[in-house]
Write an enzyme that holds these catalytic residues in place. Sequence first.
Site: not given
Length: 886
Positions: A26, A96, A105, A107, A350, A466, A629, A776, A779-780, A843, A863
Amino acid sequence: MAKYVYFFGNGEAEGRGDMKNLLGGKGANLAEMTSIGLPVPAGFTLTTEVCTEFYKNDRNYPAGLEEEVNQHLAQIEQLMDKKFGDTQNPLLVSVRSGARASMPGMMDTVLNLGLNDDTVQGIIAQSGDERFAYDSYRRFIQMYANVVLDMDGDILEHILEKMKEDRGVEEDTALTADDLKELVGLFKTKVKEELGHDFPMDPKEQLWGSIGAVFGSWMNFRAKTYRRLNNIPAEWGTAVNVQSMVYGNMGDDCATGVAFTRDPATGEDYFYGEYLINAQGEDVVAGTRTPQPINKAKHKPGDLPAMEDVLPDCYEQLDKIRDILEKHYTDMQDIEFTIEKHKLYMLQTRSGKRTAKAAVKIAVDMVAEGLISKNEAVMRVAPEQLDQLLHPSLDPEASKTVVAKGLPASPGAASGQVVFSADEAEEAAKIGLKVILVRVETSPEDIHGMHAAEGILTARGGMTSHAAVVARGMGKCCVSGCGDIKVDYANEQFTARDGQVFKKSDVITLDGSTGEVMQGEVPTVQAELTGEFSQLMEWVDGIRRMRVRANADTPFDAQVARDFGAEGIGLCRTEHMFFESDRLTAVREMILAADLEGRKRALAKILPMQKGDFLGLFKVMKGLPVTIRLLDPPLHEFLPHSDKDIEALAGEINVPAQTLKAKVESLHEFNPMLGHRGCRLAITYPEIYDMQVRAIMEAACELIKQEGFEIVPEIMIPLVCEVKELAILRANAIRIADEVIASYGVKVSYLIGTMIELPRAALTADIIAKEAEFFSFGTNDLTQTTYGLSRDDAGKFLPTYVEQELFPDDPFVAIDQDGVGQLVKMGCELGRKTRPDIKLGICGEHGGESSSVKFCHRIGLDYVSCSPFRVPIARLAAAQAVLEEG
């Protein structure tokens, strides 16, 4: 000495638009608008560094700040020819917030600051309007009591509503000067009664109280929630803007409004906004009065008069400023303005919050208009926003019962059970219920419930309320300003226009594109992606280097993925096929078999079914890679566990219930995730993987021989932690594959690789790569095993860790780049060291989360693979990763 305060006014500014980190969004934009000659009321900005010092020093200000503020206040006084606190010619100011990232909205704001029993007389003398003066005074007491003195806002609002009821009026504007003067007295009495002290009359005390409250609001609940949802760091802090007041509530030649330079819901290039005559800014966004459109572009019979007709000169000036701002910022702007006695003032600009549909259209249109480049257009759309475009909308052919209609505030469709509070919405979402949050109007305190709900319905508020702004930013369906419903919190129900009552837990459907509210659940149709979206994704695909595959287990999922631009399947989970009803009996027969021959007989029944599965996948993904898999979960997952279900299955397969129960108990594990699963099953029962490899290769050979397909199946062995496991299972797979190829008399290339989902596998990836042609990264599970967290149980405490900023994000949502990410990076480097041409991908669900995708790009993966609906998100994130390299 550090400079903490920056001035703007009269065409000159100490700050610039590129100083958002220091001045907040702002403050930087007020300075920029001032510098380019737009009418901005004079003021000054306290920097974000003050906020940092404020929290670092136990809410105390840095030395010299008070003197700097006084110097800049004197500059405003000189420019406005008024004096702060003067009883004859008083200067009033607004206070403000303004963080570097837009947080609408979240703050606090205080208007009309400087009013007291003496200065109000000076305002009467300045304006000649006693009603205006006391209206401003009562507003100031309401805001200050709530924001600074932390008094429940409903207490004074109730007094105001009672006075309107007593006077027989509906609008605040119908109260007289005497009414408002009496109201000021009632407010002050109530403040003392509630808080035990008088309302502060010293303007300097008011100013510093407000500055402290705005800095304090950076750490309020709703601001912290918004930051967490939008990944805004707490250390950024907020700036505070102190600005001379201009008045939209002085009479019928005054107004206030909010506008967007383009439609934030659709992206259409027309001036979109609302205003109110004789009002102050919070009236427009709070929904306490129904706002009017700023122009006639979409005026319908019965609509309230447009600003274009009521204040034509001001509208013409505002329309020119719209054009100036868009060309200057080269982006759609969200602006706030006030008109005082026919004079227009700009209070804010903004980059406007927008829906995904609007973001894509605006970005593509602005390229056509020559405002931005294609690369800039790609950077303008947040990858997560695309989620809004990729999910179903209401089926136009479905029957529906419309019970109410409001404003189409945020597009999309949502069905769910009615709840009436944000807390209820959040609690319901935790147990998997889909809910619609119904409110008279939302406030920033509702942010957590809005996030949890499927959609939001409000009885009051316009298109810039809002509820509307926040819902659009979240991608939530929202219908606002629905005057057709009457909300009754006490009885937890709302009444529609025909008198029909909807109670808590009743199901309704919202259409955020039309504003319709419907009874019950209405069917949906799949999203269609054409036009501007296709153009944007064409640019995206021309930029990115990393491929994007999909996690898909059925031909239907594979087709959805391909339609969304997937370049192959990165994970086909074969266990999902085992749960199909037509084969579950054979799977259970295999598990319960007493010997190898019995298992082979059962597996022979499953083989043609598995082959059919793979034929379907290969056909849909013709010409693209498919990674399959082999069986991963422990065997007990395929068996019943309750006595009732065990007895039912025993009768079905003609086995004594006790025998079956004993088998179930023998397979029980205390921690199945770390138990007898994945490749460990195949070491014990190699015939399971043998059957699956045979099914894969038979399907591939058949399509190559009969239909001329080009297929390179990728066979993935899960949960390897020791290279010897992989060596044994790889040798078995090669033996079976080569047997099948020989029997069909065709040439087939295939790859055998593994999932890296255990820390030991990542640490020894150079050795494992001797037996793997691809990695592969799962990551879980890698996240679970690295953190020692169960994904199924961590939901009970992980939100607390994120809220308290122990973790920056939920590590199952965004990859932990410092821990899990380093294991992935290490695995890549070690794997390539042994086998330079090894194919590398991930994956886990992280493959569809933008920050994780960008991390995968930086460490050189070939990938990522994600759920079908997140494929466009990953494509866009991968392109942005290239552009962010500079």
